[in-house]
Design a protein around this motif. Sequence first.
Motif, PDB file in Angstrom:
ATOM      1  N   ASP A  83     -20.429 -34.577 -28.849  1.00 44.34           N
ATOM      2  CA  ASP A  83     -19.832 -35.269 -27.711  1.00 44.34           C
ATOM      3  C   ASP A  83     -20.359 -34.644 -26.425  1.00 44.34           C
ATOM      4  OD1 ASP A  83     -18.273 -36.914 -26.174  1.00 44.34           O
ATOM      5  OD2 ASP A  83     -16.524 -35.600 -26.264  1.00 44.34           O
ATOM      6  N   ASP A  84     -21.669 -34.780 -26.213  1.00 42.92           N
ATOM      7  CA  ASP A  84     -22.274 -34.204 -25.015  1.00 42.92           C
ATOM      8  C   ASP A  84     -23.184 -35.227 -24.352  1.00 42.92           C
ATOM      9  OD1 ASP A  84     -24.402 -34.326 -26.731  1.00 42.92           O
ATOM     10  OD2 ASP A  84     -25.022 -32.248 -26.476  1.00 42.92           O
ATOM     11  N   ILE A  85     -23.703 -34.845 -23.176  1.00 38.92           N
ATOM     12  CA  ILE A  85     -24.527 -35.770 -22.410  1.00 38.92           C
ATOM     13  C   ILE A  85     -25.797 -36.142 -23.163  1.00 38.92           C
ATOM     14  CG2 ILE A  85     -25.973 -35.965 -20.343  1.00 38.92           C
ATOM     15  CD1 ILE A  85     -23.833 -34.544 -18.774  1.00 38.92           C
ATOM     16  N   MET A 142     -24.223 -41.442 -17.041  1.00 40.67           N
ATOM     17  CA  MET A 142     -24.267 -40.224 -17.852  1.00 40.67           C
ATOM     18  C   MET A 142     -23.819 -38.994 -17.070  1.00 40.67           C
ATOM     19  SD  MET A 142     -25.301 -41.142 -20.872  1.00 40.67           S
ATOM     20  CE  MET A 142     -24.269 -42.582 -20.576  1.00 40.67           C
ATOM     21  N   PHE A 143     -24.217 -38.911 -15.815  1.00 39.50           N
ATOM     22  CA  PHE A 143     -23.993 -37.688 -15.046  1.00 39.50           C
ATOM     23  C   PHE A 143     -22.888 -37.886 -14.014  1.00 39.50           C
ATOM     24  CE2 PHE A 143     -28.125 -37.219 -16.899  1.00 39.50           C
ATOM     25  CZ  PHE A 143     -28.188 -35.876 -17.239  1.00 39.50           C
ATOM     26  N   THR A 144     -21.694 -38.110 -14.512  1.00 37.39           N
ATOM     27  CA  THR A 144     -20.531 -38.201 -13.629  1.00 37.39           C
ATOM     28  C   THR A 144     -20.117 -36.784 -13.221  1.00 37.39           C
ATOM     29  OG1 THR A 144     -18.965 -38.054 -15.467  1.00 37.39           O
ATOM     30  CG2 THR A 144     -19.754 -40.262 -14.853  1.00 37.39           C
ATOM     31  N   PRO A 145     -19.397 -36.634 -12.103  1.00 39.91           N
ATOM     32  CA  PRO A 145     -18.939 -35.294 -11.701  1.00 39.91           C
ATOM     33  C   PRO A 145     -18.158 -34.587 -12.801  1.00 39.91           C
ATOM     34  CG  PRO A 145     -18.636 -36.857  -9.911  1.00 39.91           C
ATOM     35  CD  PRO A 145     -19.082 -37.665 -11.093  1.00 39.91           C
ATOM     36  N   LYS A 146     -17.326 -35.323 -13.521  1.00 42.67           N
ATOM     37  CA  LYS A 146     -16.521 -34.722 -14.584  1.00 42.67           C
ATOM     38  C   LYS A 146     -17.397 -34.191 -15.712  1.00 42.67           C
ATOM     39  CE  LYS A 146     -12.676 -35.741 -17.742  1.00 42.67           C
ATOM     40  NZ  LYS A 146     -11.703 -36.774 -18.191  1.00 42.67           N
ATOM     41  N   LYS A 147     -18.412 -34.983 -16.118  1.00 43.51           N
ATOM     42  CA  LYS A 147     -19.276 -34.561 -17.219  1.00 43.51           C
ATOM     43  C   LYS A 147     -20.145 -33.370 -16.821  1.00 43.51           C
ATOM     44  CE  LYS A 147     -19.488 -39.106 -19.446  1.00 43.51           C
ATOM     45  NZ  LYS A 147     -20.308 -40.300 -19.716  1.00 43.51           N
ATOM     46  N   VAL A 148     -20.607 -33.384 -15.594  1.00 43.49           N
ATOM     47  CA  VAL A 148     -21.436 -32.269 -15.124  1.00 43.49           C
ATOM     48  C   VAL A 148     -20.593 -31.001 -15.009  1.00 43.49           C
ATOM     49  CG1 VAL A 148     -22.812 -31.397 -13.200  1.00 43.49           C
ATOM     50  CG2 VAL A 148     -23.094 -33.768 -13.956  1.00 43.49           C
ATOM     51  N   ALA A 149     -19.368 -31.131 -14.506  1.00 42.14           N
ATOM     52  CA  ALA A 149     -18.487 -29.967 -14.387  1.00 42.14           C
ATOM     53  C   ALA A 149     -18.201 -29.346 -15.751  1.00 42.14           C
ATOM     54  CB  ALA A 149     -17.182 -30.371 -13.703  1.00 42.14           C
ATOM     55  N   ALA A 150     -18.123 -30.200 -16.785  1.00 47.88           N
ATOM     56  CA  ALA A 150     -17.847 -29.696 -18.130  1.00 47.88           C
ATOM     57  C   ALA A 150     -18.999 -28.861 -18.677  1.00 47.88           C
ATOM     58  CB  ALA A 150     -17.555 -30.864 -19.069  1.00 47.88           C
ATOM     59  N   LEU A 151     -20.187 -28.998 -18.070  1.00 45.18           N
ATOM     60  CA  LEU A 151     -21.361 -28.238 -18.515  1.00 45.18           C
ATOM     61  C   LEU A 151     -21.392 -26.816 -17.955  1.00 45.18           C
ATOM     62  CD1 LEU A 151     -24.175 -30.926 -18.093  1.00 45.18           C
ATOM     63  CD2 LEU A 151     -23.203 -30.119 -20.244  1.00 45.18           C
ATOM     64  N   GLU A 152     -20.545 -26.535 -16.967  1.00 39.58           N
ATOM     65  CA  GLU A 152     -20.627 -25.249 -16.271  1.00 39.58           C
ATOM     66  C   GLU A 152     -20.557 -24.039 -17.201  1.00 39.58           C
ATOM     67  OE1 GLU A 152     -18.507 -22.694 -12.680  1.00 39.58           O
ATOM     68  OE2 GLU A 152     -17.979 -24.791 -13.000  1.00 39.58           O
ATOM     69  N   PRO A 153     -19.632 -23.975 -18.158  1.00 39.51           N
ATOM     70  CA  PRO A 153     -19.607 -22.799 -19.038  1.00 39.51           C
ATOM     71  C   PRO A 153     -20.911 -22.611 -19.814  1.00 39.51           C
ATOM     72  CG  PRO A 153     -17.578 -24.062 -19.247  1.00 39.51           C
ATOM     73  CD  PRO A 153     -18.517 -24.899 -18.437  1.00 39.51           C
ATOM     74  N   GLN A 154     -21.499 -23.704 -20.288  1.00 37.88           N
ATOM     75  CA  GLN A 154     -22.755 -23.599 -21.035  1.00 37.88           C
ATOM     76  C   GLN A 154     -23.891 -23.148 -20.120  1.00 37.88           C
ATOM     77  OE1 GLN A 154     -23.514 -27.281 -23.158  1.00 37.88           O
ATOM     78  NE2 GLN A 154     -21.334 -27.564 -23.519  1.00 37.88           N
ATOM     79  N   ILE A 155     -23.905 -23.654 -18.898  1.00 39.43           N
ATOM     80  CA  ILE A 155     -24.954 -23.268 -17.948  1.00 39.43           C
ATOM     81  C   ILE A 155     -24.840 -21.786 -17.602  1.00 39.43           C
ATOM     82  CG2 ILE A 155     -25.819 -23.615 -15.601  1.00 39.43           C
ATOM     83  CD1 ILE A 155     -24.929 -26.568 -15.887  1.00 39.43           C
ATOM     84  N   ARG A 156     -23.623 -21.325 -17.378  1.00 37.51           N
ATOM     85  CA  ARG A 156     -23.416 -19.907 -17.069  1.00 37.51           C
ATOM     86  C   ARG A 156     -23.854 -19.028 -18.237  1.00 37.51           C
ATOM     87  NH1 ARG A 156     -20.493 -18.385 -12.728  1.00 37.51           N
ATOM     88  NH2 ARG A 156     -19.496 -20.013 -11.474  1.00 37.51           N
ATOM     89  N   GLU A 157     -23.507 -19.458 -19.460  1.00 34.76           N
ATOM     90  CA  GLU A 157     -23.877 -18.687 -20.646  1.00 34.76           C
ATOM     91  C   GLU A 157     -25.389 -18.640 -20.809  1.00 34.76           C
ATOM     92  OE1 GLU A 157     -25.045 -17.790 -24.632  1.00 34.76           O
ATOM     93  OE2 GLU A 157     -25.185 -19.806 -23.760  1.00 34.76           O
ATOM     94  N   TYR A 158     -26.034 -19.773 -20.571  1.00 34.18           N
ATOM     95  CA  TYR A 158     -27.495 -19.824 -20.680  1.00 34.18           C
ATOM     96  C   TYR A 158     -28.157 -18.909 -19.652  1.00 34.18           C
ATOM     97  CZ  TYR A 158     -32.219 -21.430 -19.851  1.00 34.18           C
ATOM     98  OH  TYR A 158     -33.579 -21.459 -19.654  1.00 34.18           O
ATOM     99  N   CYS A 159     -27.688 -18.973 -18.403  1.00 31.61           N
ATOM    100  CA  CYS A 159     -28.271 -18.142 -17.350  1.00 31.61           C
ATOM    101  C   CYS A 159     -28.079 -16.657 -17.646  1.00 31.61           C
ATOM    102  CB  CYS A 159     -27.656 -18.503 -15.997  1.00 31.61           C
ATOM    103  SG  CYS A 159     -28.139 -20.132 -15.378  1.00 31.61           S
TER     104      CYS A 159
END
Length: 202
Positions: free
Chosen positions: A159-161, A102-119
Amino acid sequence: MSEAVDSAVAYNPYDVEINADPYPVFRRLRTEAPLYYDEEYDFFAVSRFEDVERGLRDNVNLISGRGAILELIKADIDLPAGTVIFEDPPAHTIHRKLMSRMFTPKKVAALEPQIREYCARALDPLVGGDRFDFVKDLGDQMPMRFAEYLDWRVEHPSDDIMTKMLTVEFEDETGTVRRLHRDELLTYITVIAAPAVRPPPG
């Protein structure tokens, strides 16, 4: 903690002074008592690399399934499925493989915009203040929203983790092909998220 050089080495995991600078005691344990037993709290401690490595590989005699915290081990309780770090094979192996899928580098990297927006959404209201509490104002918030988000994602797959974790099928330790149960998944996600919400050292 001040002690005479010729006194017997003693390791108290609750000693504040030892925890502030544990390395002198660790050094003495390795030299004088590589297999240390504490009568007061009834625990063994190994301190040499070779012994620790051997112990980590022995999942028959030295299990993880009772936890890694003394109070938790002494409580002798059954820990919930999905705890991962407090599991033994085959459950640990199964959950670890799921995590790597589930947590491949590619999938985690794709979460960065959402994480930044949340923070930004969580921290922008605090701009201009003289201080903030990392855990209270940010770290505690994300784990508290997992159950609500999980239930929402069941009704709104994407289409998310999270959707993939809800729908992934695997063979469990009994040989049954199934999906993660809700409580199992909540525990699993909390364990995964915990390192990410701890405050930085120092």
